[in-house]
Design a protein around this motif. Structure first.
Motif, PDB file in Angstrom:
ATOM      1  N   TYR A  13     -16.110 -10.704 -15.196  1.00  9.79           N
ATOM      2  CA  TYR A  13     -15.776  -9.280 -15.166  1.00  9.79           C
ATOM      3  C   TYR A  13     -14.352  -9.056 -15.673  1.00  9.79           C
ATOM      4  O   TYR A  13     -14.087  -8.096 -16.410  1.00  9.79           O
ATOM      5  N   GLN A  14     -13.438  -9.949 -15.273  1.00  6.56           N
ATOM      6  CA  GLN A  14     -12.055  -9.816 -15.698  1.00  6.56           C
ATOM      7  C   GLN A  14     -11.939  -9.995 -17.205  1.00  6.56           C
ATOM      8  O   GLN A  14     -11.218  -9.254 -17.886  1.00  6.56           O
ATOM      9  N   GLN A  15     -12.662 -10.983 -17.739  1.00  8.01           N
ATOM     10  CA  GLN A  15     -12.659 -11.186 -19.183  1.00  8.01           C
ATOM     11  C   GLN A  15     -13.220  -9.976 -19.911  1.00  8.01           C
ATOM     12  O   GLN A  15     -12.744  -9.583 -20.979  1.00  8.01           O
ATOM     13  N   LEU A  16     -14.253  -9.395 -19.330  1.00 12.14           N
ATOM     14  CA  LEU A  16     -14.859  -8.210 -19.915  1.00 12.14           C
ATOM     15  C   LEU A  16     -13.861  -7.054 -19.950  1.00 12.14           C
ATOM     16  O   LEU A  16     -13.722  -6.358 -20.958  1.00 12.14           O
ATOM     17  N   LYS A  17     -13.125  -6.868 -18.832  1.00 16.38           N
ATOM     18  CA  LYS A  17     -12.132  -5.802 -18.779  1.00 16.38           C
ATOM     19  C   LYS A  17     -11.054  -6.002 -19.842  1.00 16.38           C
ATOM     20  O   LYS A  17     -10.662  -5.064 -20.546  1.00 16.38           O
TER      21      LYS A  17
ATOM     22  N   ILE B 292     -17.955  -1.265 -12.029  1.00 18.05           N
ATOM     23  CA  ILE B 292     -18.528  -0.902 -10.723  1.00 18.05           C
ATOM     24  C   ILE B 292     -20.038  -0.735 -10.832  1.00 18.05           C
ATOM     25  O   ILE B 292     -20.805  -1.210  -9.993  1.00 18.05           O
ATOM     26  N   ILE B 293     -20.482  -0.049 -11.895  1.00 16.89           N
ATOM     27  CA  ILE B 293     -21.923   0.151 -12.105  1.00 16.89           C
ATOM     28  C   ILE B 293     -22.618  -1.179 -12.346  1.00 16.89           C
ATOM     29  O   ILE B 293     -23.690  -1.463 -11.798  1.00 16.89           O
ATOM     30  N   MET B 294     -21.988  -2.031 -13.163  1.00 14.65           N
ATOM     31  CA  MET B 294     -22.600  -3.330 -13.460  1.00 14.65           C
ATOM     32  C   MET B 294     -22.717  -4.193 -12.215  1.00 14.65           C
ATOM     33  O   MET B 294     -23.670  -4.961 -12.049  1.00 14.65           O
ATOM     34  N   LYS B 295     -21.738  -4.092 -11.307  1.00 12.66           N
ATOM     35  CA  LYS B 295     -21.805  -4.849 -10.057  1.00 12.66           C
ATOM     36  C   LYS B 295     -22.959  -4.363  -9.178  1.00 12.66           C
ATOM     37  O   LYS B 295     -23.574  -5.151  -8.447  1.00 12.66           O
ATOM     38  N   LYS B 296     -23.265  -3.074  -9.254  1.00  9.42           N
ATOM     39  CA  LYS B 296     -24.433  -2.554  -8.539  1.00  9.42           C
ATOM     40  C   LYS B 296     -25.715  -3.170  -9.096  1.00  9.42           C
ATOM     41  O   LYS B 296     -26.629  -3.540  -8.352  1.00  9.42           O
ATOM     42  N   PHE B 297     -25.766  -3.258 -10.431  1.00  4.29           N
ATOM     43  CA  PHE B 297     -26.942  -3.880 -11.056  1.00  4.29           C
ATOM     44  C   PHE B 297     -27.050  -5.352 -10.667  1.00  4.29           C
ATOM     45  O   PHE B 297     -28.134  -5.897 -10.518  1.00  4.29           O
TER      46      PHE B 297
ATOM     47  N   LYS C 257     -30.304  -9.158  -8.054  1.00  2.72           N
ATOM     48  CA  LYS C 257     -30.111 -10.417  -7.319  1.00  2.72           C
ATOM     49  C   LYS C 257     -29.551 -11.508  -8.219  1.00  2.72           C
ATOM     50  O   LYS C 257     -30.047 -12.630  -8.278  1.00  2.72           O
ATOM     51  N   LYS C 258     -28.487 -11.133  -8.937  1.00  2.00           N
ATOM     52  CA  LYS C 258     -27.805 -12.068  -9.815  1.00  2.00           C
ATOM     53  C   LYS C 258     -26.448 -12.448  -9.221  1.00  2.00           C
ATOM     54  O   LYS C 258     -25.871 -11.686  -8.445  1.00  2.00           O
ATOM     55  N   GLN C 259     -25.956 -13.603  -9.608  1.00  2.00           N
ATOM     56  CA  GLN C 259     -24.629 -14.047  -9.212  1.00  2.00           C
ATOM     57  C   GLN C 259     -23.767 -14.164 -10.466  1.00  2.00           C
ATOM     58  O   GLN C 259     -24.048 -14.975 -11.348  1.00  2.00           O
ATOM     59  N   VAL C 260     -22.749 -13.346 -10.540  1.00  2.00           N
ATOM     60  CA  VAL C 260     -21.881 -13.325 -11.716  1.00  2.00           C
ATOM     61  C   VAL C 260     -20.477 -13.749 -11.301  1.00  2.00           C
ATOM     62  O   VAL C 260     -19.929 -13.224 -10.322  1.00  2.00           O
ATOM     63  N   ASP C 261     -19.912 -14.674 -12.017  1.00  2.00           N
ATOM     64  CA  ASP C 261     -18.559 -15.142 -11.759  1.00  2.00           C
ATOM     65  C   ASP C 261     -17.581 -13.979 -11.939  1.00  2.00           C
ATOM     66  O   ASP C 261     -17.552 -13.345 -12.993  1.00  2.00           O
ATOM     67  N   PRO C 262     -16.750 -13.680 -10.927  1.00  2.00           N
ATOM     68  CA  PRO C 262     -15.780 -12.576 -11.044  1.00  2.00           C
ATOM     69  C   PRO C 262     -14.875 -12.712 -12.260  1.00  2.00           C
ATOM     70  O   PRO C 262     -14.387 -11.717 -12.791  1.00  2.00           O
TER      71      PRO C 262
END
Length: 574
Positions: free
Chosen positions: A283-287, A265-270, A275-280
């Motif tokens: 995040y799932q791989q990170l989890k 959640i914090i990383m998504k705020k960053f 102004k970055k676009q990160v493939d969802p």
């Protein structure tokens, strides 16, 4: 970092200005209060060579002497200790301090030193307590609590009326010392990756800490009241209490506690802020990677400071860090306090010595990631010791002051390397407690520094002589630490055990570069383990110690490589 750098500087250095004693003072004789200083001294104070005694007076009937027209003392008159307090020449220190208000001079001239020792005793307790709080409840709660304690007792200090009241308040202010800044320092380093870690860590100190340290003498000079100075220098700590509404908790710490969803959640705020676009999917791989790590490290929440001594390698590195940081704390604090003994304008010399922080930290910022930590720390500490010995071997004057300032300049460099070193070497699960323990032992050494400076009463050469020897010995010990330049921070205990295993004693980082092919091979191997669920030693989102890989090369590869880059850098770079 601005607010906390000011808080750190004010908490650390303000006691110097609220306990400083003018260079010249003499016994007070009430019968002579209508005369000027020179007339009083001539008739009431014995001379020691060309100087007037600060602690003794003639035991005669001054009313009778004045009535007889006698204006100069006879050396044969009987001499006693001061009977009615002291008169202070405020030409060099233009305000009353608690030390002059309570007459901490002559037989009580060690009370200021003991008060500073109480301050560092508080820092020892605070380091252990808030280090535990940081690893148990988070970096932000520890940061808020330490600033609140420092503010309350900083203000209460202004209302003390005795040595023991003052010493007790300084003990509690000491609880917040270093922690009021270090907790934020750790939090920031846990968000910033290897490429920017040195810049963020050192430029914040170079600019903000130096500015606060350089301004403090003039704040004291113009406030000209030790009680108001206590209150003014405590205000940044009050503002720090509200930081919880601004600064997010460390995502790295959240992951170490198994709270991966909160970290994401914090990383998504960053992501939005930058102004970055990160493939969802990333995040799932990170989890998934973090959850696998949590399964492997189920007992990590039970880590205590004793685990720093659990394995031979971690024990050796911890002991080295403690010894070196104790030496650095002694050197830094000793050079700060030695300014009082340099025989020049106290406020100007303190500002000049403080100003050496900026060029030292700026130089460090742009060279540390080229020259590395080990050799840089070694060379600057050894040279600092050499210049300190050169300064103490000369008569008081411009040259000796110049050598002392060069020694201070070099200490600033090595001190800031040491500040960053411990936070980089220790694993995340023990970083808060480990850094706190190391800094706590530094406070133990700092207790000695006021007494080392006090040695000038015996021989003016002793303080810098002792500091010089300590610098040379500690500098050599730095060579036995692992190099951390360009490396990702170790996350787990196992990461630490593998950290720097491939390094050689005489390695010079600036002369060693990995080829793109080597980097790609390492990355390929890591990616395979990460995506196959391999439970090997390196299977963690931050366990790779290859922060010096060519980032641009990795980013230009396939989506899989971009996934790896995100996982490796997600907690480290904006």
């Amino acid at each position: 970092m601005i607010l906390f750098a000011f808080a750190e500087a004010f908490v650390y250095f303000s006691q110097i200005f609220i306990t400083v004693i003018p260079e010249h003072y003499w016994c007070r004789v009430p019968e002579l209060s209508h005369l000027d200083f020179e007339q009083r001294k001539l008739i009431s104070i014995p001379q020691i060579g060309a100087a007037f005694d600060s602690c003794r007076m003639y035991a005669v009937n001054y009313t009778h002497l004045l009535g007889s027209g006698i204006t100069k003392a006879d050396p044969s008159w009987p001499i006693v200790e001061c009977q009615h307090g002291w008169d202070y020449d405020h030409s060099d220190i233009p305000y009353t301090t608690i030390a002059t208000e309570l007459n901490w001079v002559c037989t009580q001239d060690t009370l200021s030193t003991w008060a500073q020792a109480f301050f560092f005793c508080g820092a020892i307790v605070g380091g252990l307590v808030f280090g535990w709080v940081a690893d148990r409840f988070g970096r932000v709660p520890a940061l808020v609590l330490t600033n609140l304690v420092g503010f309350i007792f900083g203000v209460v200090t202004a209302f003390t009326k005795s040595f023991w009241q003052f010493a007790l308040c300084r003990f509690f202010v000491g609880l917040s010392f270093d922690n009021c800044f270090t907790m934020m320092y750790i939090l920031v380093l846990e968000y910033v990756g290897p490429n920017w870690r040195t810049f963020v860590a050192n430029m914040s100190i170079a600019v903000f800490f130096t500015l606060a340290e350089t301004l403090l003498p003039w704040i004291a000079y113009y406030v000209a009241n030790w009680k108001w100075l206590c209150i003014v220098t405590s205000l940044p700590l009050l503002l720090g209490v509200f930081i919880a509404w601004i600064v997010p908790e460390s995502a790295r710490w959240l992951v170490s506690q198994g709270r991966v969803d909160e970290a994401v959640i914090i990383m998504k705020k960053f992501e939005k802020i930058n102004k970055k676009q990160v493939d969802p999917k990333l995040y799932q791989q990170l989890k998934e990677s973090c959850h696998r790590l949590a399964e492997q490290e189920k007992d990590q929440k039970r880590y205590s400071v004793l685990d720093l001594f659990k394995t031979a390698r971690l024990r050796n590195v911890t002991c080295l860090l403690i010894i070196i940081w104790m030496a650095l704390s002694l050197l830094f604090d000793g050079h700060v306090r030695q300014v009082e003994n340099l025989g020049t304008n106290f406020f100007i010399t303190f500002s000049l010595a403080s100003a050496t922080e900026f060029p030292a930290d700026t130089l460090l910022t742009f060279t540390l990631d080229t020259w590395g930590r080990r050799w840089y720390a070694c060379i600057t500490m050894v040279l600092s010791g050499v210049f300190s010995l050169m300064s103490c071997s000369l008569e008081t004057g411009t040259l000796s002051v110049g050598f002392a300032l060069v020694g201070r300049f070099l200490v600033n460099i090595s001190y800031n390397i040491g500040l960053q070193y411990a936070a980089e070497v220790l694993p995340t699960v023990l970083r808060g407690q480990g850094v706190a323990l190391i800094h706590t032992m530094g406070f133990v050494a700092s207790i000695l520094s006021p007494f080392i400076v006090y040695l000038a009463v015996i021989n003016p050469m002793l303080p810098l002589g002792v500091l010089g020897i300590v610098g040379i010995v500690a500098g050599v010990l730095c060579l036995f630490l692992p190099e951390t330049m360009g490396k990702d921070l170790p996350q787990t205990m196992q990461d630490f055990e593998n950290f720097g295993r491939d390094q050689k004693f005489l390695d010079f980082p600036c002369a060693r570069r990995e080829s793109h092919e080597e980097a790609d091979t390492i990355a390929e191997s890591y990616i395979k383990r990460n995506h196959t669920g391999d439970r090997g030693l390196h299977n963690s989102p931050r366990s790779s110690t290859h922060g010096s890989l060519n980032r641009e090369s990795l980013k230009s590869r396939s989506l899989t490589r971009r996934n790896m880059d995100f996982v490796n850098r997600g907690f480290g770079e904006n």
